[in-house]
Design an enzyme around this catalytic site. Structure first.
Site, PDB file in Angstrom:
ATOM      1  CG  HIS A   1     -38.520   4.141 -20.501  1.00  0.00           C
ATOM      2  ND1 HIS A   1     -39.566   4.172 -19.603  1.00  0.00           N
ATOM      3  CD2 HIS A   1     -38.074   5.421 -20.604  1.00  0.00           C
ATOM      4  CE1 HIS A   1     -39.751   5.425 -19.182  1.00  0.00           C
ATOM      5  NE2 HIS A   1     -38.868   6.187 -19.785  1.00  0.00           N
TER       6      HIS A   1
ATOM      7  CD  GLN B   1     -44.033   6.562 -19.185  1.00  0.00           C
ATOM      8  OE1 GLN B   1     -43.372   6.597 -18.160  1.00  0.00           O
ATOM      9  NE2 GLN B   1     -45.296   6.985 -19.228  1.00  0.00           N
TER      10      GLN B   1
END
EC number: 2.3.1.286
Length: 233
Positions: A104, A86
């Site tokens: 992300h 992430q």
């Protein structure tokens, strides 16, 4: 060769000196996350958003991978290892890991604000400041290559496919509260061993079958876990 999938969050990078994404009051280093991490925020004040990521980029270039990043690289010698992160930093890459999915986005890349005629944005490597007026070859303003709130996660389907094939799942330094990344754990095969490494684990010991919680920081817990997995392979 067994397949290991590693899901990493802000906790692993925090130990290299990168501040965590946001705290309990919804701020990111003093900024409202919706001001600096949403399409609406960028449309309202693009200079603020670009300046924010310019500072994050400068910070990233000053830090280094820690012992946890380096230990994960060692898994590749014994297992087919994929890291699904992430995090938007490149610390896994600098540690030497090869198969990395950035759910992300990536701080050291930028992309055009509009897609090209072939239906894809122009994506460029970028280590300097990004300013208003920096444009792609098609004349469109460049923006951080980050998945902001409200935007689709392009690599999610690929991450799901890889997680479904995992023989072992390792979760490091994530609250398991940021979706859709947190949902990946639901795609593993029944009874797949799960190792959850976090000094303040956000899940209970009964949350999943075959779950081992390691209440240590990434730097403390990951080298030990990697050594254990290699020995018992």
């Amino acid at each position: 060769m067994k397949k290991i999938v590693v899901l990493t969050g802000a906790g692993i990078s925090a130990e290299s000196g990168i501040q965590t994404f946001r705290d309990a009051d919804g701020l990111w280093e003093g900024y409202d996350v919706m001001e600096v991490a949403s399409p609406q925020g960028f449309e309202k004040n693009p200079k603020l958003v670009l300046d924010f990521y310019n500072q994050r980029r400068k910070q990233l270039l000053k830090v280094a991978p820690n012992e946890a990043h380096l230990a994960l690289k060692n898994l590749e010698e014994y297992f087919e290892t994929t890291i699904i992160t992430q995090n938007i930093d490149d610390l896994h890459e600098r540690a030497g890991s090869k198969a990395i999915i950035h759910l992300h986005g990536e701080l050291l890349k930028v992309r055009s604000t509009k897609i090209s005629r072939i239906g894809a944005p122009v994506i460029l490597d970028w280590k300097k400041d990004l300013k208003i007026g920096d444009k792609c070859i098609n004349g469109h303003q460049l923006r951080p290559h980050i998945v902001w709130f409200g935007e689709a996660v392009p690599l999610l389907d690929r991450a799901i496919e890889i997680t479904q094939e995992a023989d072992i799942l390792i979760i490091i330094g994530t609250s398991m509260q940021v979706y859709p990344a947190a949902s990946l754990v639901n795609f593993i095969k029944d009874d797949t061993p799960i190792y959850f490494v976090d000094p303040r684990p956000s899940i209970s010991k009964n949350a999943f079958n075959n779950l081992t919680i390691i209440e240590k920081t990434a730097v403390e817990g990951i080298p030990e876990l990697v050594t254990q997995l290699i020995k018992t392979n």
